[in-house]
Design a protein around this motif. Sequence first.
Motif, PDB file in Angstrom:
ATOM      1  N   PHE A   1     -65.167  20.580 -28.025  1.00 25.39           N
ATOM      2  CA  PHE A   1     -64.752  21.765 -28.660  1.00 25.39           C
ATOM      3  C   PHE A   1     -63.512  21.662 -29.530  1.00 25.39           C
ATOM      4  O   PHE A   1     -63.495  22.033 -30.679  1.00 25.39           O
TER       5      PHE A   1
ATOM      6  N   PHE B   1     -72.475  28.188 -35.770  1.00 23.03           N
ATOM      7  CA  PHE B   1     -72.002  29.273 -35.360  1.00 23.03           C
ATOM      8  C   PHE B   1     -72.187  29.877 -33.915  1.00 23.03           C
ATOM      9  O   PHE B   1     -73.400  30.137 -33.477  1.00 23.03           O
TER      10      PHE B   1
ATOM     11  N   VAL C   1     -67.851  28.177 -27.503  1.00 25.13           N
ATOM     12  CA  VAL C   1     -67.371  26.904 -27.047  1.00 25.13           C
ATOM     13  C   VAL C   1     -68.642  25.860 -26.752  1.00 25.13           C
ATOM     14  O   VAL C   1     -68.360  24.956 -27.268  1.00 25.13           O
TER      15      VAL C   1
ATOM     16  N   ILE D   1     -75.172  29.777 -17.363  1.00 22.36           N
ATOM     17  CA  ILE D   1     -75.557  30.919 -18.470  1.00 22.36           C
ATOM     18  C   ILE D   1     -75.418  30.121 -19.922  1.00 22.36           C
ATOM     19  O   ILE D   1     -76.103  30.786 -20.802  1.00 22.36           O
ATOM     20  N   LYS D   2     -74.846  29.084 -19.971  1.00 27.91           N
ATOM     21  CA  LYS D   2     -74.746  28.377 -21.327  1.00 27.91           C
ATOM     22  C   LYS D   2     -75.669  27.137 -21.413  1.00 27.91           C
ATOM     23  O   LYS D   2     -75.612  26.546 -22.693  1.00 27.91           O
TER      24      LYS D   2
ATOM     25  N   GLU E   1     -67.642  32.850 -34.175  1.00 29.98           N
ATOM     26  CA  GLU E   1     -67.937  33.651 -32.768  1.00 29.98           C
ATOM     27  C   GLU E   1     -66.810  33.759 -32.254  1.00 29.98           C
ATOM     28  O   GLU E   1     -65.910  33.030 -32.037  1.00 29.98           O
TER      29      GLU E   1
ATOM     30  N   GLU F   1     -65.695  34.161 -28.877  1.00 27.56           N
ATOM     31  CA  GLU F   1     -65.345  33.129 -27.877  1.00 27.56           C
ATOM     32  C   GLU F   1     -64.615  31.823 -28.393  1.00 27.56           C
ATOM     33  O   GLU F   1     -63.533  31.401 -27.831  1.00 27.56           O
ATOM     34  N   SER F   2     -65.298  31.306 -29.517  1.00 29.68           N
ATOM     35  CA  SER F   2     -64.714  29.880 -29.998  1.00 29.68           C
ATOM     36  C   SER F   2     -63.158  30.254 -30.594  1.00 29.68           C
ATOM     37  O   SER F   2     -62.272  29.468 -30.406  1.00 29.68           O
TER      38      SER F   2
ATOM     39  N   CYS G   1     -71.052  35.880 -25.549  1.00 29.45           N
ATOM     40  CA  CYS G   1     -70.971  34.739 -25.261  1.00 29.45           C
ATOM     41  C   CYS G   1     -69.991  34.543 -24.227  1.00 29.45           C
ATOM     42  O   CYS G   1     -69.944  33.419 -23.299  1.00 29.45           O
ATOM     43  N   SER G   2     -68.915  35.309 -24.157  1.00 29.09           N
ATOM     44  CA  SER G   2     -67.973  35.349 -23.122  1.00 29.09           C
ATOM     45  C   SER G   2     -68.305  36.091 -21.975  1.00 29.09           C
ATOM     46  O   SER G   2     -67.465  36.203 -21.131  1.00 29.09           O
ATOM     47  N   SER G   3     -69.379  36.814 -21.934  1.00 28.22           N
ATOM     48  CA  SER G   3     -69.598  37.585 -20.922  1.00 28.22           C
ATOM     49  C   SER G   3     -70.770  36.909 -20.230  1.00 28.22           C
ATOM     50  O   SER G   3     -71.210  35.955 -20.440  1.00 28.22           O
ATOM     51  N   GLN G   4     -71.182  37.534 -19.057  1.00 26.36           N
ATOM     52  CA  GLN G   4     -72.300  36.901 -18.165  1.00 26.36           C
ATOM     53  C   GLN G   4     -73.446  37.210 -18.357  1.00 26.36           C
ATOM     54  O   GLN G   4     -74.432  36.556 -17.912  1.00 26.36           O
ATOM     55  N   ASP G   5     -73.720  38.316 -19.405  1.00 28.41           N
ATOM     56  CA  ASP G   5     -75.274  38.492 -19.564  1.00 28.41           C
ATOM     57  C   ASP G   5     -75.776  38.203 -20.741  1.00 28.41           C
ATOM     58  O   ASP G   5     -76.883  38.338 -21.236  1.00 28.41           O
ATOM     59  N   LEU G   6     -74.662  37.682 -21.865  1.00 31.56           N
ATOM     60  CA  LEU G   6     -75.267  37.082 -23.151  1.00 31.56           C
ATOM     61  C   LEU G   6     -75.231  38.514 -24.419  1.00 31.56           C
ATOM     62  O   LEU G   6     -75.586  38.216 -25.487  1.00 31.56           O
TER      63      LEU G   6
ATOM     64  N   HIS H   1     -70.713  39.919 -32.463  1.00 31.66           N
ATOM     65  CA  HIS H   1     -70.353  38.537 -31.907  1.00 31.66           C
ATOM     66  C   HIS H   1     -68.859  38.098 -32.285  1.00 31.66           C
ATOM     67  O   HIS H   1     -68.568  37.187 -31.729  1.00 31.66           O
TER      68      HIS H   1
END
Lengths: 128, 379
Positions: A10, A61, A64, A103-104, B299, B301-302, B320-325, B342
Motif C-alpha cells: 500500500f 479507487f 488499503v 472481510i477484504k 477512498e 480508508e486509504s 471499507c474500514s467497517s466490518q460490514d462494508l 466512501h
Amino acid sequence: MYSKKVMESFKHPHNMGEIKNADGIGKIGNPTCGDVMWIFIKIGKNKKGEEIIKDIKVKTFGCVAAIATSSMVTDLAKGKTIKEAKKITRQNIADALEGLPPIKMHCSNLAVDALHKAIEDYEKKNEK
Amino acid sequence: MKVYLDNGATTMVDKKVVDSMLPFYVDKFGNASSLHQFGVEAKEALDNARKIIANKINADPEEIVFTGSGSESDNLAIKGIAYSNKEKNHIITSKIEHPAVLETCKVLEKQGFEVTYLKVDKEGFIDLNELKNSITNKTCLVSIMHANNEIGTIQDLKKIKDICKEKNVYFHTDAVQSFTKVEIDVKKINVDLISFSSHKIHGPKGVGALYVKKGTEIKKLIHGGHQEFDLRAGTENIPGIVGFAEAVRLGNKEHVTSMAKLRDKLINGLLKIKDTQLNGATGNKRLCNNVNIIFRYIEGESLLLKLDMNEIAVSTGSACSSQDLRPSHVLTALGLRADVAHSSIRFTLSRFTTEKEIDYVLKVIPKLVEELRQFSPLK
C-alpha cells in the motif's frame, strides 16, 4: 488488521497508472464496497514465441487492501505468459500478501477479475 | 508531530482528571452503599459528582443516573420508556442516530414495537413537520440525537421538545457528542431523558450518565441492588464517576470558541483542495470540534492510513474500514452516493488541539490526496 506485506504494498504500490494504446483493458467495479479497478495490459512475445504480458498498469479507487491487491496482481502477472496469467487465483494474491483479513478477500477477487477481463479483452480484439 | 484528530471516537484523559480519580482507588476505595467510614467517604464523592453534573445542565442531582457508557444510557432511556408504557408501542427516531439508539430500536421492533425512522435533509436536520405528523396516540417516545457524531449537525432540541410536549410524548436525546460543547439547560428545553458519556470530554472510559426528568417512569435494565435511585444496579464506579465530574467541571465556553475557530480554519483550508466538499451544517449549527470532508475520487480508508503514516489520526465513514462494508448510514441518509460516501474523512478536534497541529495537517494532506488521486480511475 493488515499484514506487513499489505502495508508495504500500500505504501509503495507497483505499476500504478495506465498504458496508452493498451492491448487489453479490464474494468471492474464493486458498488457494494465501492472499489473500482482498471487494469491495462500490453502484450509481447518471449523467446519461445509465446504471448506474454509485457507491461501491466493499474488504476484503483479503493481501500488499503484494494490498492495492495492491485499492486500484487501486477507483480504476479508481469512477464508471465497469457496461459500462466490466466491461472492466477485470488488465493495466490492473498498468499503473496501474507494474508488478507477475511472481510477484504473480495478485494483480491476484484484484482484477479480485472486481470482476467483485460486478457479476455485482448483475446476478443484479436480473434480472427 | 503527532496529531490526534479523532476526539469524536475518544479523548485523552485530562491529567487533572486522573489526579482527581487516583485517591479513590487506594485510599478511598469504599463501596458507597456501606455504612462505615469508607462507605461514607465514597458516598460523599458520588453525591458531589452527581451535583456537578446536575449543575452543568441545571438539573437536580436526583435526576442524574450514572451508567457504564453512553450506549448504556441510550439503552436505558429507550427500553426503559418502551417497557414501562404497555399500551403504547410506537417509537420515533431518525436515520442518523448512533448505533446505540438504532440497534436498540431494532431489538424493540423484533419485540413487536413499531419504529419510525425520520429522514434528514442534506445538512442532517430532521423535518419537524414529518416529526409532528409521525406522532400517533401509540407513540411513547421520540429519540433524536442532539449533535451527530459523524457530521456534527446540531438539532434544535427546543423545537422538537415543543412538538413532543404538545402531543404528550416523552423525548430522549443522545447528547454524547455535544455535552459541554453545546449548552444544555433542562429547565429551558425541558427534555425528558438525556444521555451523556465521560470519555468524549477528557474523562475516563466506562462511565456514562442518563438524565431522567423527575416524574418520568422508566423500567430498569440491570437488576440487583438499589443503586442509582433503583434504576441501575451495580456498585458505583466511584473513581470513574469522580473523573467524569472533574472533566465536566474543567470544560468551559472558551474551549468551545477556540475549537470552533480551529475547526473553521481546518474546513477552509481543506476546501481549498480541488474536488472536496463539507458534510453537515456550518457555524453554530455545527459541533465546534467536527470537520467532515469528502475528498472525491479517493477512498476514505486509504487516505486515513496515509495520514496515519504521517502521524495524523482521523476516522472515516467509508465502508471499507467497517466490518460490514456498507458506507456510513449517516452519509447515505444525507443523500450521498455510495462512492462519494466512501470518500469521507472525519477530523474531530479537542480543547488540546493547537493551531500548529492544524497547520501541519493542512500542509501534509494535499500531497497525500494528490498521490492517491493519481492512480484513481474515477474523475
